[in-house]
Design an enzyme around this catalytic site. Structure first.
Site, PDB file in Angstrom:
ATOM      1  N   GLN A 186      -4.341  -1.487   9.560  1.00  0.00           N
ATOM      2  CA  GLN A 186      -4.738  -2.612   8.990  1.00  0.00           C
ATOM      3  C   GLN A 186      -5.368  -3.523   9.691  1.00  0.00           C
ATOM      4  O   GLN A 186      -4.428  -4.198  11.318  1.00  0.00           O
ATOM      5  CB  GLN A 186      -3.304  -3.486   8.740  1.00  0.00           C
ATOM      6  CG  GLN A 186      -2.829  -4.939   7.913  1.00  0.00           C
ATOM      7  CD  GLN A 186      -3.270  -4.304   6.467  1.00  0.00           C
ATOM      8  OE1 GLN A 186      -3.200  -3.952   6.269  1.00  0.00           O
ATOM      9  NE2 GLN A 186      -4.377  -5.571   6.302  1.00  0.00           N
TER      10      GLN A 186
ATOM     11  N   ASP B 253     -11.116   2.471   4.029  1.00  0.00           N
ATOM     12  CA  ASP B 253     -11.780   1.237   3.804  1.00  0.00           C
ATOM     13  C   ASP B 253     -13.075   0.941   4.236  1.00  0.00           C
ATOM     14  O   ASP B 253     -13.948  -0.931   3.178  1.00  0.00           O
ATOM     15  CB  ASP B 253     -11.373   0.469   4.936  1.00  0.00           C
ATOM     16  CG  ASP B 253      -9.539  -0.507   4.989  1.00  0.00           C
ATOM     17  OD1 ASP B 253      -9.757  -1.101   3.211  1.00  0.00           O
ATOM     18  OD2 ASP B 253      -9.231  -0.919   5.917  1.00  0.00           O
TER      19      ASP B 253
ATOM     20  N   LYS C 215       0.823  -1.724   0.616  1.00  0.00           N
ATOM     21  CA  LYS C 215      -0.019  -0.342   0.063  1.00  0.00           C
ATOM     22  C   LYS C 215       0.608   1.306  -0.033  1.00  0.00           C
ATOM     23  O   LYS C 215       0.110   2.322  -0.477  1.00  0.00           O
ATOM     24  CB  LYS C 215      -0.948   0.332   1.014  1.00  0.00           C
ATOM     25  CG  LYS C 215      -2.444  -0.903   1.664  1.00  0.00           C
ATOM     26  CD  LYS C 215      -2.846  -0.852   2.697  1.00  0.00           C
ATOM     27  CE  LYS C 215      -3.679  -2.209   1.867  1.00  0.00           C
ATOM     28  NZ  LYS C 215      -4.822  -3.003   3.897  1.00  0.00           N
TER      29      LYS C 215
END
Ligand code: NAD
Length: 296
Positions: free
Chosen positions: A98, A121, A54
């Site tokens: 994460q 997200d 990422k």
């Protein structure tokens, strides 16, 4: 029939090019550099790889990347303090924590502490609600990637298709079903308690498998000509590659399914690359919305 292989790697590259072009426009015309903050707690090797990728791809797209790493023993208060700081940082347009988080931390508490407009997200309860009610929120990256590939395949029109989603997680299955419903598909969500999964799958024009069971979906479960999106990423032993070696397979038996399906995503090289590309896309979307800018 031999299925058309939907090339997620090539598609993701196109998405990333578009993102890079949008970033250039934002810089040149509005003096904005989109920034993505990624938070990693603990030393899970898979999570470390995801975060590294990422970071790399965020920089390659011309954006700013802020990576915050914590030890596995970090407490929730410390993490919430960082989220609060990032929520208030104007250089940060997107925040991603994460998952999974260590047991002492309540994942929902952390996700729902992220400012919804920075929740790239798309897991915040406000964004799930907006997706469910047809509002303009942030859409989870993996299902968004699946939808973009499906829309491309069907020339933008999924209306009236029978879609079967296998799996009902908040991360993939549920938002995927919602996105397909928003495209006017007739959607069936199946899961571990579904009575006759092959029979449900057999009715589908579109199958999205997000289960986490290697090669579970068999070729003879599919209707002739079905389009198959395989979200699963499963590591299985591959002794043919040497002792202790592994290979990645999806939730669909690819070789068998390719004989019946009209199109299918491979694993690896299908949904996986699209997920990070959509994260970058969401970060640009977030930056634009926060600044009240519409890019044509
Ligand atoms: P999850 O474990 O949260 O959910 C799995 C779902 O599958 C559950 O809803 C469960 O009801 C269902 N299920 C389990 N056994 C079943 C069975 N026998 N029959 C029917 N349904 C069954 O998993 P998840 O986070 O949704 O991820 C699913 C898969 O997708 C995993 O392999 C994961 O690694 C992969 N994944 C890939 C990406 C990507 O970027 N490609 C992103 C997220 C997840």
């Amino acid at each position: 029939m031999s299925a058309h292989i939907i090339d997620g790697k090539a598609f993701a590259e196109k998405v990333r090019h578009q993102v890079a072009a949008d970033v250039t426009l934002l810089k040149n015309n509005h003096n904005i550099i989109p920034g993505l903050a990624v938070v990693l707690v603990g030393e899970d090797p898979a999570s470390q790889v995801y975060v590294r990728n990422k970071h790399k791809q965020t920089l390659e797209a011309g954006m700013k990347s802020f990576v915050h790493t914590f030890s596995a023993e970090t407490d929730q208060t410390t993490l919430l303090a960082l989220v609060d700081q990032l929520n208030n940082d104007p250089a940060v347009h997107g925040i991603l924590v994460q998952l999974p988080l260590p047991n002492q931390i309540d994942e929902n508490a952390v996700i729902n502490a992220i400012a919804p407009e920075k929740d790239v997200d798309g897991f915040h309860v406000i964004n799930s609600g907006l997706l469910a009610t047809g509002g303009e929120g942030m859409v989870p990256c993996t299902p968004l990637g699946c939808l973009l590939m499906l829309k491309d395949h069907f020339n933008g029109n999924l209306s009236g298709k029978n879609a079967v989603v296998i799996g009902r997680s908040n991360i993939v299955g549920k938002p995927m079903a919602q996105l397909l419903l928003n495209e006017s598909c007739t959607v069936t969500i199946t899961h571990s308690r579904t009575a006759d999964l092959p029979a449900e799958v057999r009715r589908a024009d579109i199958v999205v498998a997000a289960v986490g069971r290697p090669e579970m979906v068999q070729g003879d479960w599919l209707k002739e000509g079905a389009v198959v999106i395989d979200v699963g990423i499963n590591r299985i032993p591959a002794p043919e590659r040497g002792e202790g070696k592994f290979r990645l397979v999806g939730d669909v038996n690819f070789d068998e399914a390719s004989k019946t399906a009209s199109a299918i995503t491979p694993v690896p090289g299908g949904v996986g690359p699209m997920t990070i590309a959509c994260l970058l896309r969401n970060t640009v979307t977030a930056a634009c919305r926060q600044a009240g800018i519409t890019l044509s």
